[in-house]
Design a protein around this motif. Sequence first.
Motif, PDB file in Angstrom:
ATOM      1  N   LYS A 167      44.978  20.486  -4.713  1.00 13.93           N
ATOM      2  CA  LYS A 167      45.307  19.147  -5.222  1.00 13.93           C
ATOM      3  C   LYS A 167      45.515  19.156  -6.737  1.00 13.93           C
ATOM      4  O   LYS A 167      46.489  18.589  -7.240  1.00 13.93           O
ATOM      5  CB  LYS A 167      44.195  18.161  -4.853  1.00 13.93           C
ATOM      6  N   TYR A 195      43.190   8.362  -3.008  1.00 16.90           N
ATOM      7  CA  TYR A 195      44.162   8.377  -1.921  1.00 16.90           C
ATOM      8  C   TYR A 195      43.878   7.227  -0.957  1.00 16.90           C
ATOM      9  O   TYR A 195      42.732   6.844  -0.740  1.00 16.90           O
ATOM     10  CB  TYR A 195      44.111   9.710  -1.172  1.00 16.90           C
ATOM     11  N   ASN A 223      53.886  10.486  -4.857  1.00 18.44           N
ATOM     12  CA  ASN A 223      53.066  10.538  -3.643  1.00 18.44           C
ATOM     13  C   ASN A 223      52.498   9.157  -3.364  1.00 18.44           C
ATOM     14  O   ASN A 223      51.559   8.709  -4.029  1.00 18.44           O
ATOM     15  CB  ASN A 223      51.919  11.538  -3.824  1.00 18.44           C
ATOM     16  N   ASP A 269      50.684   7.967  -1.143  1.00 21.32           N
ATOM     17  CA  ASP A 269      49.299   7.823  -0.680  1.00 21.32           C
ATOM     18  C   ASP A 269      48.305   7.849  -1.838  1.00 21.32           C
ATOM     19  O   ASP A 269      47.124   7.569  -1.655  1.00 21.32           O
ATOM     20  CB  ASP A 269      48.937   8.912   0.334  1.00 21.32           C
ATOM     21  N   MET A 270      48.756   8.183  -3.046  1.00 25.63           N
ATOM     22  CA  MET A 270      47.892   8.140  -4.226  1.00 25.63           C
ATOM     23  C   MET A 270      48.039   6.769  -4.893  1.00 25.63           C
ATOM     24  O   MET A 270      49.142   6.320  -5.169  1.00 25.63           O
ATOM     25  CB  MET A 270      48.277   9.245  -5.208  1.00 25.63           C
ATOM     26  N   ASN A 322      40.765  10.307   1.354  1.00 28.28           N
ATOM     27  CA  ASN A 322      40.679  11.687   1.846  1.00 28.28           C
ATOM     28  C   ASN A 322      39.459  12.406   1.281  1.00 28.28           C
ATOM     29  O   ASN A 322      39.364  13.625   1.360  1.00 28.28           O
ATOM     30  CB  ASN A 322      41.964  12.459   1.516  1.00 28.28           C
ATOM     31  N   ARG A 327      38.325  11.401  -5.406  1.00 25.28           N
ATOM     32  CA  ARG A 327      38.875  10.412  -6.328  1.00 25.28           C
ATOM     33  C   ARG A 327      38.528  10.816  -7.760  1.00 25.28           C
ATOM     34  O   ARG A 327      37.561  11.524  -8.002  1.00 25.28           O
ATOM     35  CB  ARG A 327      38.376   9.000  -6.015  1.00 25.28           C
TER      36      ARG A 327
END
Length: 462
Positions: free
Chosen positions: A159, A102, A80, A82-83, A106, A109
């Motif tokens: 998540k 992210y 991923n 975006d991480m 988002n 964390r």
Amino acid sequence: MDNDLYISANVVRRVFSSSTYQTGNIKEIYKNKIYLIIVYKGVVMKNTSLGYHTFSFFQRLKEDEYFALSGSFMDYANLNKDMKMFPVKNKKGQCIYYIYSYRPSNGIRWLLLSPLMKNGFIAYGILTIIDSKVLIEGNYITASKEDELETVERIYNGKVSEISPILNKFGECSLSRVDPCLNIDLQELNIPCSPAQMISLIKQGNIPEHYQERKVEYNKKQHRRVTDKNSFYLESKSSVINYYWKYPQQDNEKHPNYFFKEASRNVIRLEVQCKYLAIYNLAQNIRNTTRSYYSMEDENSDQMYERMIYGIFHPKNPADVILRDSVLEGVIQKHFYRIVRKGDYFTLDGARIMVKSYDFRKDKEERLIYALEQVKECHGIAKAKEKLRGQDLTDFKRSLRDLDDILVNPVTIPRRWGIEYIPNLLSAYFDVIYEEQIVHKKEFLAKKRIEKFLLKIEDHKI
């Protein structure tokens, strides 16, 4: 009904409890010192809100779990894009911990903590930090409410299920920090001053015992560190109180809300950052009301000491209990009244007129006016307290309580501002939100007296 209680529209504030939104016997409620809110207006404002914005929980890990979880995060980040993972280092360049978050943010964390790194931790663990309003809708201003917690839980559980089964589900987590807050948009509440002026008044408030004001900026002219002009930041072992103007915080290109900062231009945030000890005390009597409650034996003294010193082992502090609207409102109100006080702001002349209108005994009247003059001369309640000793200090504290009773703030408005009156921010918020409340007769009459004072100003009779 008890003669000391009045039902009044748009009048004053009060304590909130689990019975706040329930109907019941008025005399029984009064006997238990709980004030019942009769009507909830349901007023919705864009920025003005009371709730919470950030909370965190710590999960202790075994050594093998720590390394397995580190691997899971790396695998997840590879799949991923975006991480992102990055190390946080101290001034010596030594790694303190790793952050997984992210990009763009988002609202969630994770901090991986290990005794192998230079951070002073004695155990392996992971700290999860959530900004719930950002997580839900990318909002960096408005506070979250109790009814949004289920949405936060659903997103969070989704998540962690993608990352690793080692991570606790939301209902299993114990809070290590929570930040109740009240956002006041001065325009939305028709407060007749600028954010800079309001912060100036707040910074002249009281500094409670065991708190110290943080000094963050070095002033070259004064050759010393000074406080931030846009905030009133107080620290203690159990909590941090930060009353600040939101706009300067977001007027920074690195802030994720920089391009939408204009929405925060008139917002004052009144924030209490509750650390472990404060949360533990909040949860003591209500812990077993959580939907995820399980029985726990009391900790021994050694365990309690270890928790307090290192802040990483936690009792069961369930989020659905601590993040209730009634609990958060109580925290905000308690600290606000200790620091900003209960009263509305007047000029020094206006405050004198209000005191004299009560026809107190001469010695009491002189004592209250002297307290107002001392706060004016010393530029704040805390500074006035610093210079007083013995009976003078006792009389001053007594005067502060007496001024609270008549809703006159000890801090006065500078004449050069050209403003005669500024309402108490918490009072203004509750007056908009709640249409009718039960209040003490003394407070009801004080509010009526202020209304007469304002009418005289309008008629140019003062």
